[in-house]
Design a protein around this motif. Structure first.
Motif, PDB file in Angstrom:
ATOM      1  N   HIS A 137       0.823  -1.224  -0.204  1.00  0.00           N
ATOM      2  CA  HIS A 137      -0.052  -0.195  -0.013  1.00  0.00           C
ATOM      3  C   HIS A 137       0.811   1.253   0.035  1.00  0.00           C
ATOM      4  CE1 HIS A 137       0.538   1.340   4.301  1.00  0.00           C
ATOM      5  NE2 HIS A 137       0.844   0.026   4.611  1.00  0.00           N
ATOM      6  N   LEU A 138       2.179   1.135   0.462  1.00  0.00           N
ATOM      7  CA  LEU A 138       2.995   2.309   0.478  1.00  0.00           C
ATOM      8  C   LEU A 138       3.060   2.868  -1.053  1.00  0.00           C
ATOM      9  CD1 LEU A 138       5.589   1.067   3.166  1.00  0.00           C
ATOM     10  CD2 LEU A 138       3.965   2.916   3.352  1.00  0.00           C
ATOM     11  N   VAL A 139       3.435   1.897  -1.711  1.00  0.00           N
ATOM     12  CA  VAL A 139       3.421   2.063  -3.153  1.00  0.00           C
ATOM     13  C   VAL A 139       2.294   2.445  -3.973  1.00  0.00           C
ATOM     14  CG1 VAL A 139       4.228   0.969  -5.510  1.00  0.00           C
ATOM     15  CG2 VAL A 139       5.578   0.304  -3.554  1.00  0.00           C
ATOM     16  N   GLU A 140       1.435   2.124  -3.375  1.00  0.00           N
ATOM     17  CA  GLU A 140       0.088   2.519  -3.861  1.00  0.00           C
ATOM     18  C   GLU A 140      -0.336   3.958  -3.542  1.00  0.00           C
ATOM     19  OE1 GLU A 140      -2.503  -0.571  -2.712  1.00  0.00           O
ATOM     20  OE2 GLU A 140      -1.579  -2.047  -4.267  1.00  0.00           O
ATOM     21  N   GLU A 141       0.001   4.431  -2.351  1.00  0.00           N
ATOM     22  CA  GLU A 141      -0.206   5.767  -2.039  1.00  0.00           C
ATOM     23  C   GLU A 141       0.666   6.664  -2.553  1.00  0.00           C
ATOM     24  OE1 GLU A 141       0.232   5.133   2.177  1.00  0.00           O
ATOM     25  OE2 GLU A 141      -1.819   3.880   2.116  1.00  0.00           O
TER      26      GLU A 141
ATOM     27  N   GLY B 193      -1.152  11.023  -8.745  1.00  0.00           N
ATOM     28  CA  GLY B 193      -2.269  11.321  -9.532  1.00  0.00           C
ATOM     29  C   GLY B 193      -2.323  10.833 -10.940  1.00  0.00           C
ATOM     30  N   ASN B 194      -1.064  10.771 -11.582  1.00  0.00           N
ATOM     31  CA  ASN B 194      -1.287  10.293 -12.919  1.00  0.00           C
ATOM     32  C   ASN B 194      -0.389   8.994 -12.935  1.00  0.00           C
ATOM     33  OD1 ASN B 194       1.053  11.788 -12.263  1.00  0.00           O
ATOM     34  ND2 ASN B 194       0.995  12.786 -14.222  1.00  0.00           N
ATOM     35  N   ALA B 195      -0.293   8.313 -11.765  1.00  0.00           N
ATOM     36  CA  ALA B 195       0.894   7.117 -11.792  1.00  0.00           C
ATOM     37  C   ALA B 195       0.154   5.789 -11.802  1.00  0.00           C
ATOM     38  CB  ALA B 195       1.670   7.431 -10.622  1.00  0.00           C
ATOM     39  N   ALA B 196       0.697   4.880 -12.323  1.00  0.00           N
ATOM     40  CA  ALA B 196       0.187   3.539 -12.312  1.00  0.00           C
ATOM     41  C   ALA B 196       1.338   2.850 -11.307  1.00  0.00           C
ATOM     42  CB  ALA B 196       0.205   2.895 -13.766  1.00  0.00           C
ATOM     43  N   VAL B 197       0.957   1.455 -10.965  1.00  0.00           N
ATOM     44  CA  VAL B 197       1.915   0.674 -10.042  1.00  0.00           C
ATOM     45  C   VAL B 197       2.484  -0.315 -10.748  1.00  0.00           C
ATOM     46  CG1 VAL B 197       1.813  -0.685  -8.040  1.00  0.00           C
ATOM     47  CG2 VAL B 197       0.306   1.574  -7.995  1.00  0.00           C
ATOM     48  N   GLY B 198       3.735  -0.497 -10.775  1.00  0.00           N
ATOM     49  CA  GLY B 198       4.337  -1.484 -11.170  1.00  0.00           C
ATOM     50  C   GLY B 198       4.974  -2.512 -10.341  1.00  0.00           C
ATOM     51  N   ALA B 199       5.618  -3.513 -10.618  1.00  0.00           N
ATOM     52  CA  ALA B 199       6.284  -4.529 -10.029  1.00  0.00           C
ATOM     53  C   ALA B 199       7.539  -5.084 -10.539  1.00  0.00           C
ATOM     54  CB  ALA B 199       5.440  -5.334  -9.102  1.00  0.00           C
ATOM     55  N   THR B 200       8.287  -5.959  -9.818  1.00  0.00           N
ATOM     56  CA  THR B 200       9.502  -6.903 -10.416  1.00  0.00           C
ATOM     57  C   THR B 200       8.772  -8.136 -10.263  1.00  0.00           C
ATOM     58  OG1 THR B 200      10.339  -7.235  -8.121  1.00  0.00           O
ATOM     59  CG2 THR B 200      11.217  -5.258  -9.429  1.00  0.00           C
TER      60      THR B 200
ATOM     61  N   PRO C 214       6.580   7.015   3.120  1.00  0.00           N
ATOM     62  CA  PRO C 214       5.513   7.977   3.726  1.00  0.00           C
ATOM     63  C   PRO C 214       5.972   9.468   3.544  1.00  0.00           C
ATOM     64  CG  PRO C 214       6.115   6.215   5.131  1.00  0.00           C
ATOM     65  CD  PRO C 214       7.309   6.063   4.131  1.00  0.00           C
ATOM     66  N   VAL C 215       7.278   9.787   3.824  1.00  0.00           N
ATOM     67  CA  VAL C 215       7.700  11.192   3.666  1.00  0.00           C
ATOM     68  C   VAL C 215       7.645  11.744   2.242  1.00  0.00           C
ATOM     69  CG1 VAL C 215       9.383  12.622   4.327  1.00  0.00           C
ATOM     70  CG2 VAL C 215       9.128  10.718   5.756  1.00  0.00           C
ATOM     71  N   LEU C 216       7.879  10.831   1.302  1.00  0.00           N
ATOM     72  CA  LEU C 216       7.774  11.082   0.128  1.00  0.00           C
ATOM     73  C   LEU C 216       6.570  11.591  -0.355  1.00  0.00           C
ATOM     74  CD1 LEU C 216       9.377  11.680  -2.737  1.00  0.00           C
ATOM     75  CD2 LEU C 216       9.492   9.333  -3.027  1.00  0.00           C
ATOM     76  N   THR C 217       5.709  10.498  -0.204  1.00  0.00           N
ATOM     77  CA  THR C 217       4.061  10.557  -0.319  1.00  0.00           C
ATOM     78  C   THR C 217       3.712  12.037  -0.011  1.00  0.00           C
ATOM     79  OG1 THR C 217       3.936   8.125  -0.232  1.00  0.00           O
ATOM     80  CG2 THR C 217       2.065   9.344  -0.190  1.00  0.00           C
ATOM     81  N   LYS C 218       3.984  12.204   1.300  1.00  0.00           N
ATOM     82  CA  LYS C 218       3.522  13.569   1.682  1.00  0.00           C
ATOM     83  C   LYS C 218       4.027  14.694   0.854  1.00  0.00           C
ATOM     84  CE  LYS C 218       2.800  15.590   6.156  1.00  0.00           C
ATOM     85  NZ  LYS C 218       4.050  16.453   6.565  1.00  0.00           N
ATOM     86  N   ALA C 219       5.170  14.669   0.503  1.00  0.00           N
ATOM     87  CA  ALA C 219       5.698  15.822  -0.047  1.00  0.00           C
ATOM     88  C   ALA C 219       5.278  16.031  -1.681  1.00  0.00           C
ATOM     89  CB  ALA C 219       7.352  15.652  -0.242  1.00  0.00           C
TER      90      ALA C 219
END
Ligand SMILES: Cc1cc2nc3c(=O)[nH]c(=O)nc-3n(C[C@H](O)[C@H](O)[C@H](O)COP(=O)(O)OP(=O)(O)OC[C@H]3O[C@@H](n4cnc5c(N)ncnc54)[C@H](O)[C@@H]3O)c2cc1C
Ligand code: SF4
Ligand code: SF4
Lengths: 329, 251, 696
Positions: free
Chosen positions: A222-226, A232-239, A315-320
């Motif tokens: 969920h950290l990645v999803e958040e 706002g314009n991002a999709a989620v990927g993975a290895t 979490p800090v990056l998400t907030k920023a």
């Protein structure tokens, strides 16, 4: 042929930041020369209320067309109206934003006027009779400098490339009547969806936030999803490590045997950067890596790296990012 | 259904470009050329529509010197029916000049659909499709990531900032194609052999005087690879600043 | 007895006629296949015939069933002589070898017949027991003809019983030799001698006739049975592809300029007659499938099925293709169409209706199947021909390999990295390129062909640097091609894209010839195999040496000074690369390198090792495909290697390196994977140069 027209983009009745950039760009061109900056604002009744902001950024005149048919962007009637306005003869240049809307609108207007368009420019200046523009080509690897000799000069400006600088003017609002029926179009919009209601496809998303084994467990994803959500314009990927464990579906796998993507921004979170993964994302325009191992190969391809624990940094990056996005409007 | 797809020959982008001696373009030595990415999607989408219908024609058109014939042959090997080269020594940077030459060719024939890639991957102007539409007086739908034609009527999905819209329109029309519509097929050897026998017409390009001309090409200042911004959460503000001001990806 | 001789003569002639008819029919079917030259390299073929064929070397790789089967085979060979005597005697009653051969030789003949028949009887009984009671897994599945096997085994048993009875009865009436040369017949004779004469002569008559008739029945049943291998296996071995290490496993050359719309095979008529003969020769023993890494990890691929399908499809479609020529076309055959009422044989084909895409793409081209096959069948060639059709004719393949193809075209490497990054690993290492040497008018003794993995993969680059360091240390004058190196196209070829392969291979040959390269070293077994063994098909002839062999030689020549390996005790398990091992018979060099570089090393071997080594899962282009079905091959292999208890796993291939390292992460294992070159490089005595560097 002395004024400069700036197309002021609005969405859902709110002025967009690129509208101010367009006006500000026009102001820059007009300063020191004769002629006024005319901002053109199309919208539903009430849109004229935004004229103040446009004066703030340098408009001398705000031409307002208030009509329900312009509530949403209607490419055919908007381009017809803008072309008509420019053809009326008072303008030496017209500035658009090279936003999704502007990229659709500006070439139509140019086509109608049978003239050239300098598209998606990152800088512009007047040089004698011509405008000199720069424009990133070859996926940003080469910068072209071009001379625009056409009159009037149609130019669309890359969002964010030329900052909007406040240069307040005391201007006037001129209400203009639409030409024809602004609601009419040969292309009918049947439905719209916003990205939060519809997940962005990895292939289309301008930003991708990808997670790797460094997230340790499915429940941390969920950290990645958040973070993606914050963009706002991002999709989620993975290895593959992640899709193998079943933390994400295989369709989210990026790499040689998954999806090959080339977004503007790729954020690799807890990803080591194996060749098979790099093969799928190496051509992203900007790569950010967050990994606690400073020797991880991902840092070799990353433009910006943070050495650190994902659980602390994310979490800090998400907030920023959320804040930065909000500041943009 | 008769479909025209306009395609451009561009170099592979995954290289380090050098600027040519005359400074007005890239040094072409060692570059590998292919169809521009978005044009490839357009060709694939056109072929799929033709195959679905079981009839029709896909004509590929390219403006440029004889080297573009290779690109046209590639489209033919994928399955296009015939090809037209609009011959000129050099493709102008001015999209309007290109659009005029294409429109003068395309206007002379009757196409139900004229397709373009959303933009070429080299010049990245993204203007030719809508300009051709205006010159021909046709409706245009830009940046389609889905496209369907049923009984003379088209529906498309368009990608927008932060969303998408669905539109409907009547043929004839012009569309420009975005990513995500279809992955271009890999031509089989059988297709490559067959393409050698398909018709490829060469005509002079009817180009007007360009009014947007390259003055110079430069390489951007090289960004240092693998720059570690900092350690831990403390590095976040600096990262965000760089993303905003240097990489300009937060717009 | 004159009338019965006449009757037998008629039967014999009839049987011969029917057999000849069946045989010709089979040959006509074979002719539906494409041409292939199989009479070159005669010495090698004869050696194969003698070892694999008569020597049963492959059969004996399975110690139990193999020994039993070898007994039956050798028994058959021996008993052929007796069978001829019996058949001739059926027509000419007085005929006996006794009149032709010197007494000692004749006695030896009798002894062999007697002992062999009992031995075969015992072997066949055990094999029957195995089929009926034990039911080993390898004999199941793939629509094998279990019933057929049981019928044949029973027939053989009956043949042996009747033979022994006949000899026993003959000894009662007229013993031609002392009991000691016919011990079992003599023992039987003691029992039989208690019978009244009339009964005894009736018994003799019945068993003689049964035996003679059974021989003829057996002969005529074979062409319609999987036991056709009894006849075909020896010629098949002689005609096989396996012409020796080095050229083993080269893919069939292909003429792309031929006027055709069919590239590769989608049906039996596109395969060579030898591929079709393979179908006849298959014993359905399942050794191939039991050794197949794809099969053992749950993929749908079974090399045995590929061969059986080829035969099934041939029997389905061939009668209608040879048309009026085939009077048997009306008769149903046991290998016939899956649905006899279906007249659509011509609408079906081998691909899709028998063999699916999933099967074909699961193959790692590890050659375990080819290696294990007792009758020298080349299952892999059929798979490769079908893959070629998929890519070249139909453009059908797993979608993830398209970027690999495109990248090979654009960047000269299957990984999406720009060609300009190829020599980045060498920056600052002072390694000359051939172009630089040419400019300085210098020459290199060897060209180091780095390969795509070695150039671009972060992990493999460490091996690349390690090997370069070793060569520098040993004073080898070597150079690289730098940015002029580009993929030789092997991955494209293995994935069926012969067109792309030939473009890339020809470019590589042109580059090598431009610099007049003669000797090449490489750390990649795939580059080693491709350049050394397959480039000759396109006119590129070079001596190519794999780095394991090269380092071994440097060590043997004392050109590498190793630091004192104090307290370096390491247990290492070496994993064999398929393209080094089964393709090129290089098993000892990498092990020798490990032994020499670490005097205190203990080498341990996993159960599947050397020519039985299990593939890492990357070959045949699998490196570029997602492994969606079943277990991961690399994980399976890694488990075996970890079970040896080794502290480190050594490899001599960058592909094996990736696969085993990747599996290690998955299994949360901290056991390191090292290339043999890295092991040596770690122990180089820094500053000591064994041989002063020769500066030209
Ligand atoms: C045939 C084949 C095909 C493949 N195809 C693909 C493919 O398409 N796509 C793909 O992605 N992979 C693919 N792989 C797998 C690839 O080789 C790698 O194994 C995989 O990409 C590794 O994923 P990862 O980076 O998530 O995991 P790892 O390699 O395990 O890396 C995890 C990283 O997270 C870091 N980390 C751990 N904890 C933290 C923390 N708390 N904070 C910050 N960082 C942390 C570690 O330092 C490490 O660098 C393929 C492999 C093979 C053999
Ligand atoms: S080559 Fe290997 S993977 Fe392919 S069929 Fe034979 S045993 Fe199986
Ligand atoms: S192909 Fe060879 S190994 Fe495989 S089942 Fe047939 S005979 Fe046995």
């Amino acid at each position: 042929m002395t004024h400069i027209l700036a197309f002021a983009e609005q969405r859902g009745g709110a002025l967009r930041k690129v509208a101010l950039e367009a006006v500000s760009t026009a102001r820059g061109l007009a300063d020191g020369q004769d002629g006024e900056v005319h901002a053109l604002l199309l919208g539903a009744p009430g849109i004229a209320a935004h004229a103040e902001s446009l004066f703030e950024y340098g408009a001398d005149v705000v031409l307002v067309v208030e009509h329900d048919g312009f509530a949403q962007y209607n490419a055919e009637s908007a381009s017809a109206f803008v072309a008509d306005r420019i053809a009326s003869g008072a303008y030496r240049a017209a500035i658009f934003a090279a936003s999704a809307m502007g990229k659709d609108l500006a070439p139509r207007v140019a086509g109608k006027l049978k003239t050239a368009l300098a598209s998606d420019v990152t800088s512009l200046a007047r040089e004698g009779d011509a405008y000199v523009v720069t424009h990133p080509t070859y996926t940003g690897k080469v910068i072209a400098t071009a001379r625009l000799l056409a009159k009037p000069a149609l130019i669309s400006v890359r969002p964010g490339a030329i900052p909007a600088i406040a240069k307040p003017r005391t201007g006037r609002v001129e209400k203009v009547a639409p030409v024809g029926d602004p609601a009419k179009s040969r292309v009918v919009v049947t439905e719209t969806s916003t990205s939060d209601s519809k997940k962005l496809d990895l292939g289309d998303a301008p930003v991708i936030v990808s997670g790797g084994r460094g997230l340790k467990a499915s429940e941390h994803f969920h950290l990645v999803e958040e973070l993606a959500d914050a963009f706002g314009n991002a999709a989620v990927g993975a290895t593959r490590a992640v899709t193998d464990e079943g933390w994400r579906p295989h369709s989210d796998q990026i790499g040689q045997t998954g999806r090959v993507v080339s977004p503007d921004l790729y954020v690799a979170v807890g990803i080591s950067g194996a060749i098979q993964h790099l093969a799928g994302m190496r051509t992203a325009r900007t790569i950010v890596a967050i990994n606690r191992d400073k020797d991880a190969p991902i840092f070799k391809v990353a433009d910006y790296g943070i050495v650190g624990d994902v659980f602390e940094v994310l979490p800090v990056l998400t907030k920023a990012i959320r804040e930065a996005k909000k500041a943009q409007g | 259904m008769r479909i025209a797809v306009c395609i451009k020959r561009v170099p592979d982008m995954d290289v380090k470009f050098r600027i040519a001696g005359h400074a007005k373009g890239v040094d072409e030595t060692g570059l590998k050329y292919d169809m521009a990415d978005f044009d490839g999607y357009a060709v694939e989408a056109a072929l799929q529509m033709m195959e679905k219908e079981g009839a029709g024609e896909v004509v590929v058109v390219s403006l440029g010197p004889d080297a573009v014939q290779e690109t046209l042959r590639k489209a033919l090997s994928m399955g296009a029916t015939s090809a037209i080269q609009l011959k000129c020594d050099e493709v102008p940077f001015d999209g309007f000049a290109v659009a005029s030459a294409l429109a003068s060719e395309l206007g002379g024939a009757t196409y139900d659909l004229i397709m373009f890639g959303r933009m070429s991957t080299d010049n990245a102007n993204g203007v030719v499709g809508p300009m051709v539409a205006e010159l021909l007086g046709l409706p245009v739908v830009t940046a389609c990531s889905k496209l369907e034609i049923v009984a003379g009527r088209g529906t498309a999905r368009r990608e927008l900032e932060g969303g998408a819209e669905f539109v409907a329109f009547d043929l004839p029309a012009v569309v420009t194609i975005d990513e995500g519509i279809a992955r271009p097929r890999y031509p089989s050897l059988k297709g490559i052999m067959a393409a050698k026998k398909k018709p490829l017409a060469t005509k002079p390009a009817n180009l007007p005087e360009p009014r947007l001309v390259i003055a110079r090409m430069d390489l951007p200042p090289e960004r240092k690879a693998g720059r570690i911004v900092g350690e831990g959460a403390a590095a976040v503000p600096e990262l965000v600043r760089l993303l905003q001001q240097e990489a300009k990806v937060l717009a | 007895m004159a009338s019965s001789n006449a009757v037998f003569l008629i039967i014999l002639v009839l049987a011969a006629a029917v057999f000849s008819f069946s045989a010709q029919r089979l040959v006509r079917f074979l002719r539906l296949g494409q041409g292939t030259h199989r009479f070159d390299a005669l010495p090698r073929r004869i050696v194969n015939l003698l070892t694999i064929g008569f020597g049963q070397t492959k059969i004996l790789r399975d110690p139990v069933a193999g020994t039993l089967h070898a007994l039956v085979f050798w028994g058959f060979v021996v008993l052929q002589l007796g069978a001829i005597e019996i058949l001739v005697a059926g027509v000419v009653p007085a005929f006996s070898y006794a009149d032709l051969l010197p007494v000692p030789v004749y006695r030896l003949f009798l002894l062999t017949q007697d002992v062999t028949s009992l031995a075969v009887l015992v072997a066949v009984s055990v094999l029957l027991y195995r089929r009926l009671v034990v039911k080993p897994r390898r004999l199941q599945g793939d629509q094998v003809h279990g019933g057929d096997a049981i019928l044949i085994l029973s027939l053989i048993a009956a043949l042996m019983v009747t033979l022994l009875l006949t000899s026993g009865a003959e000894r009662v009436t007229a013993a031609r030799a002392p009991a000691i040369v016919q011990p079992f017949a003599a023992a039987l004779a003691i029992v039989l001698s208690r019978m009244p004469d009339s009964l005894l002569s009736a018994l003799h008559g019945v068993s003689w006739w049964s035996h003679a008739l059974l021989i003829l029945v057996f002969l005529n049943y074979l062409p319609y049975s999987k036991h056709l291998h009894v006849i075909v296996s020896l010629p098949n071995t002689f005609l096989s592809n396996t012409s020796g290490p080095g050229t083993i496993g080269t893919m069939k050359a292909m003429d792309l300029d031929a006027e055709t719309e069919q590239f590769g095979a989608s049906d039996v008529t596109h395969l060579s007659w030898k591929n079709l003969l393979d179908g006849y020769a298959c014993t359905e023993c399942g050794r191939c499938t039991a050794a197949c890494p794809a099969n053992m990890t749950g993929k749908p691929l079974s090399p045995r099925k590929i061969v059986i399908n080829t035969r099934q499809r041939l029997s389905e479609v061939a009668p209608s293709l040879v048309g009026a020529d085939d009077p048997m076309s009306a008769l149903p055959m046991h290998t016939g169409p899956r649905d006899d009422t279906d007249s659509g044989a011509r609408d079906r084909r081998l691909l899709d209706h028998y063999i699916t895409e999933d099967e074909l793409w699961a193959c790692t081209s590890c050659r375990a199947c080819v290696y294990e096959c007792p009758v020298s069948i080349d299952q892999l060639e059929i798979i490769n021909e079908l893959r070629r059709n998929l890519v070249l004719t139909e453009s059908r393949f797993p979608e993830e390999i398209q970027p690999a193809f495109e990248s090979m075209e654009r960047n000269g490497t299957p990984w999406a990295f720009p060609a300009s990054d190829r020599a980045k690993w060498a920056e600052g290492l002072d390694i000359p390129t051939l172009a630089e040497l040419l400019e300085r008018n210098e020459r290199a003794d060897v060209l180091y062909w780095v390969g795509c993995m070695g150039s671009f993969d972060e992990r493999a680059q460490k091996t690349t640097v390690a090997f370069a360091r070793i060569m520098k240390h040993a004073g080898v004058r070597f150079a690289i091609l730098g940015q002029e190196e580009a993929c030789h196209g092997d991955p494209a070829r293995r994935m069926g894209n012969e067109y792309l392969y030939q473009i890339l291979a020809k470019q590589a040959i042109e580059t090598l010839d431009r610099y007049r390269v003669t000797t090449i070293v490489t750390a990649c077994p795939h580059c080693f195999h491709q350049i050394g063994n397959e480039f000759p098909q396109l006119g590129g002839h070079y001596e190519v040496i794999h780095h394991s062999t090269y380092i071994e030689q440097l060590l043997a020549d004392g050109r590498i000074a190793l630091a004192d390996p104090v307290a370096q005790r390491l247990t290492v398990a070496y994993h064999d690369s398929c393209y080094l091992g089964r393709y090129n018979a290089i098993y000892d060099a990498p092990r020798e390198v490990l032994r020499r570089s670490l005097p205190v090393v203990a080498l341990v071997e996993p159960p599947r090792t050397r020519d039985r080594g299990l593939c890492c899962g990357a070959g045949g282009g699998r490196m570029f495909m997602e492994e969606r079905i079943g277990e991961r091959i690399n994980v399976e292999r890694k488990k075996e290697l970890l079970a040896t208890g080794a502290d480190a796993i050594a490899v001599a291939c960058p592909f094996c390196m990736t696969m085993l390292a990747d599996a290690g992460k998955k299994l949360d294992s901290s056991v390191t994977v090292l290339d043999v070159a890295e092991v040596v490089a770690q122990h180089l005595a820094e500053g000591v140069t064994a041989v002063p560097r020769d500066v030209a």
